[in-house]
Design an enzyme around this catalytic site. Structure first.
Site, short mmCIF file in Angstrom:
data_model
loop_
_atom_site.label_atom_id
_atom_site.label_comp_id
_atom_site.label_asym_id
_atom_site.label_seq_id
_atom_site.Cartn_x
_atom_site.Cartn_y
_atom_site.Cartn_z
N CYS A 23 -5.11 68.92 0.22
CA CYS A 23 -5.25 69.86 1.34
C CYS A 23 -5.48 71.28 0.83
O CYS A 23 -6.25 72.05 1.42
CB CYS A 23 -3.98 69.88 2.19
N THR A 155 6.02 68.55 8.07
CA THR A 155 5.48 67.22 8.35
C THR A 155 5.98 66.73 9.70
O THR A 155 7.12 67.02 10.11
CB THR A 155 5.86 66.22 7.25
N SER A 190 12.72 59.46 4.49
CA SER A 190 12.57 59.29 3.02
C SER A 190 13.14 60.57 2.42
O SER A 190 13.27 61.59 3.11
CB SER A 190 11.10 59.13 2.61
N TYR A 192 11.62 62.45 0.49
CA TYR A 192 10.55 63.45 0.62
C TYR A 192 10.59 64.09 2.02
O TYR A 192 10.63 65.31 2.15
CB TYR A 192 9.16 62.82 0.37
N HIS A 193 10.54 63.24 3.06
CA HIS A 193 10.50 63.81 4.41
C HIS A 193 11.74 64.68 4.67
O HIS A 193 11.67 65.71 5.33
CB HIS A 193 10.37 62.70 5.47
N LYS A 196 11.53 68.30 3.58
CA LYS A 196 10.84 69.18 4.53
C LYS A 196 11.81 69.68 5.62
O LYS A 196 11.69 70.80 6.10
CB LYS A 196 9.69 68.43 5.20
#
Ligand code: NAD
Ligand code: USQ
Length: 404
Positions: A23, A155, A190, A192-193, A196
Site C-alpha cells: 500500500c 483495520t 489475531s 496482529y489485529h 491495531k
C-alpha cells in the site's frame, strides 16, 4: 502572511512510513505525482520476512533505491528516502527534524495475521513493532511537529464480526437511561489485529491529552495490482503477495486460478469482510491528508468499498476464470484460524465517500485484468507456498521454522 487559524495551509510535506510495501509504495508515488513533497521511511524488514519464510512477491520488485531513481528519471520528482526502524526513536527524531512533515501516513507495521500467529516470538515481535512504532510516531509529532496530522492505517478487523451494524469508530449507546457516544467495541481475532486495537487506543488518548490530530483508517482487505503511477515503468512495479502468510483473499484466489490450484476457502466460507481496490487505498489516503483532522480530534474512517464473503469471492473468480478458459475448482480447507464462518456483517463506510471518494468497484474487467496479470507471471509462482501453514490453535512458545 499571518496565520490566523491553527489550520496549517495546505499540507505539502508527507512522510510515508512503510513506503516500500504494497500500500505504501503505491501511495508514495501517487502523492508525489499529485505534487506533494514525499519522503519514504522504511526499515525494509518486509523484504527480510520474505527471505526468512522463503517466500517472494509474484511480481519481481526492484530495490527501493532503483525504484526511486526510476521515478526521478521518469517524472523529475524526487522522493526522499530514510532507511531505518521507527522503533528506534533516535532515527525517527532525525527523520522528523530533517524532513519536517505536515502529514505522516503510517503504513509501517507487521501486517499479516498469520505471521503474528506463527509462534510466541512472532506474536511478541508484531505487537512490539506495531505498538512501539506508533507510540514513537506520536512522541515525535508532539516533540517536533505539533501540527502534523497523523494518518494511521488501522483495520476493519479491529471490530471483529459483531451481530449488530458496525459504525465508523464510535457508537451512541443508551444505558440505564443515560446516553453517551463511545468507542465502538473491539473484538480482534489475531495478535496482529489486536496490535491495531492497541494503536487506536494510544492514538485516541494522545489526541485528548496532547491535542494530536489523527485519522485512523480502518481499512478492509486490499486487492489489485496496478495504480496509474506503478504502471509507468516495470521498475516501479508493486509487490503482490499470494503465499499463505502474507497473501490476502482475493489476490490469492486470482493466483490460484492462474496456476490451476483449487481456490482455498477456509472452513464454511461465510466469513464476510470489507474489500477495496488498491487504487482506492491511494485515493482515500490523499483525501484524508487534504482535509486534516482538527487538533485534538481522533477521526475514524472505515476504508473499504464493498463487502464479500469468501464464498462470493470464489464464485466471482471462478466465473472470471472460466471466461478466460481456465478450469477453476474450489476446496474447503479446514480453517486454520479461529473466526466465525457464518455471521451477520453490515459495516458503515460513508465518511470517505462524503469527502469525495469515487470507488472503483470490483468489476468483471478488473478481475479479468488481474487474472491476466497473474497468468503473465505464473512461472514465478511457488505452488508449495499456497496452502495455509499457520494454525491459530497450535501456536506455542517453541520457535517455528516454516518449511513449505
Ligand atoms: P507491507 O508488508 O507490504 O508493507 C509494510 C511496510 O512497512 C514494509 O515495507 C515494511 O518493511 C515496513 N515496516 C514494518 N515495520 C517497520 C518499522 N518498524 N519501521 C519501518 N518500517 C517498517 O504491508 P501493506 O499490505 O502495504 O500494509 C500497509 C499497512 O496497511 C499496514 O499497516 C496494514 O496493517 C494496513 N492494511 C493493509 C491491508 C492489505 O490488505 N494489504 C488491509 C488493511 C490494512
Ligand atoms: N481466507 C480464506 N482463504 C484464503 C485466505 C483467506 O478463506 O486463502 C479468509 C480468512 O479466513 C479470512 C478472510 O478470508 O476470513 C480474510 O483473510 P485475509 O488473509 O485476506 O485478510 P486478513 O487476515 O484479515 O488480513 C488482511 C491484511 C491485514 C488487514 C486486513 C483487513 O493482511 O493487514 O488488516 O486484511 S481486515 O480483514 O478488514 O481486517
Amino acid at each position: 502572511t499571518l496565520q490566523t487559524s491553527n489550520e496549517p495551509s495546505k499540507p505539502q510535506r508527507v512522510m510515508v512510513i512503510g513506503g516500500d510495501g504494497y500500500c505504501g509504495w503505491a501511495t508514495a508515488l501517487h502523492l508525489s505525482n499529485r505534487g506533494y513533497e514525499v519522503a519514504i521511511v522504511d526499515s525494509l524488514i518486509r523484504r527480510l520476512f520474505d527471505h526468512q519464510l522463503g517466500i517472494d512477491s509474484l511480481t519481481p520488485i526492484s530495490s527501493i533505491q532503483n525504484r526511486l531513481r526510476c521515478w526521478k528519471s521518469l517524472t523529475g520528482k524526487s522522493i526522499e528516502l530514510y532507511i531505518g526502524d521507527i522503533c528506534d526513536f533516535e532515527f525517527l527524531s532525525e527523520t522528523f527534524q530533517s524532513f519536517e512533515p505536515d502529514a505522516v501516513v503510517h503504513f509501517g507495521e507487521q501486517r499479516s495475521a498469520p505471521y503474528s500467529m506463527i509462534d510466541r516470538s512472532r506474536a511478541v515481535f508484531t505487537q512490539n513493532n506495531n505498538v512501539i512504532g506508533t507510540l514513537n510516531v506520536l512522541f515525535a509529532i508532539k516533540e517536533f511537529r505539533e501540527q502534523c496530522h497523523l494518518v494511521k492505517l488501522g483495520t476493519m478487523g479491529e471490530y471483529g464480526t459483531p451481530n449488530i451494524d458496525i459504525e465508523e469508530g464510535y457508537i451512541t449507546i443508551t444505558h440505564n437511561g443515560r446516553t453517551d457516544t463511545l468507542p465502538y467495541p473491539k473484538q480482534a481475532s489475531s495478535f496482529y489485529h489486536l496490535s491495531k486495537v492497541h494503536d487506536s487506543n494510544n492514538i485516541a488518548f494522545t489526541c485528548k491529552a496532547w491535542g494530536i490530530r489523527a485519522t485512523d483508517l480502518n481499512q478492509g482487505v486490499v486487492y489489485g495490482m496496478r495504480t496509474d503511477e506503478t504502471e509507468m515503468h516495470e521498475e516501479l512495479c508493486n509487490r503482490f503477495d499470494y503465499d499463505g502468510v502474507f497473501g490476502t483473499a482475493l489476490n490469492r484466489f486470482c493466483v490460484q486460478a492462474a496456476v490451476g490450484h483449487p481456490l482455498t476457502v477456509y472452513g464454511k466460507g461465510g466469513q464476510t469482510r470489507g474489500y477495496l481496490d488498491i487504487r482506492d487505498t491511494v485515493q482515500c489516503v490523499e483525501l484524508a491528508i487534504a482535509k486534516p483532522a482538527q487538533p485534538g480530534e481522533f477521526r475514524v474512517f472505515n476504508q473499504f468499498t464493498e463487502q464479500f464473503s469468501v464464498n462470493e469471492l470464489a464464485t466471482l473468480v471462478t466465473k472470471a476464470g472460466e471466461k478466460l478458459g481456465l478450469n477453476v475448482q474450489t476446496i474447503h480447507v479446514p480453517n486454520p484460524r479461529v473466526e466465525a464462518e457464518e455471521h451477520y456483517y453490515n459495516a458503515k463506510h460513508t465518511k470517505l465517500v462524503e469527502l469525495g471518494l469515487e470507488p472503483h468497484l470490483l468489476s468483471d474487467s478488473l478481475l479479468d485484468s488481474l487474472l491476466n496479470y497473474t497468468i503473465k507471471h505464473k512461472d514465478r509462482v511457488d505452488t508449495k507456498q499456497i496452502m495455509p501453514s499457520v494454525s491459530w490453535r497450535k501456536i506455542g512458545v517453541k520457535p517455528r521454522t516454516i518449511t513449505a
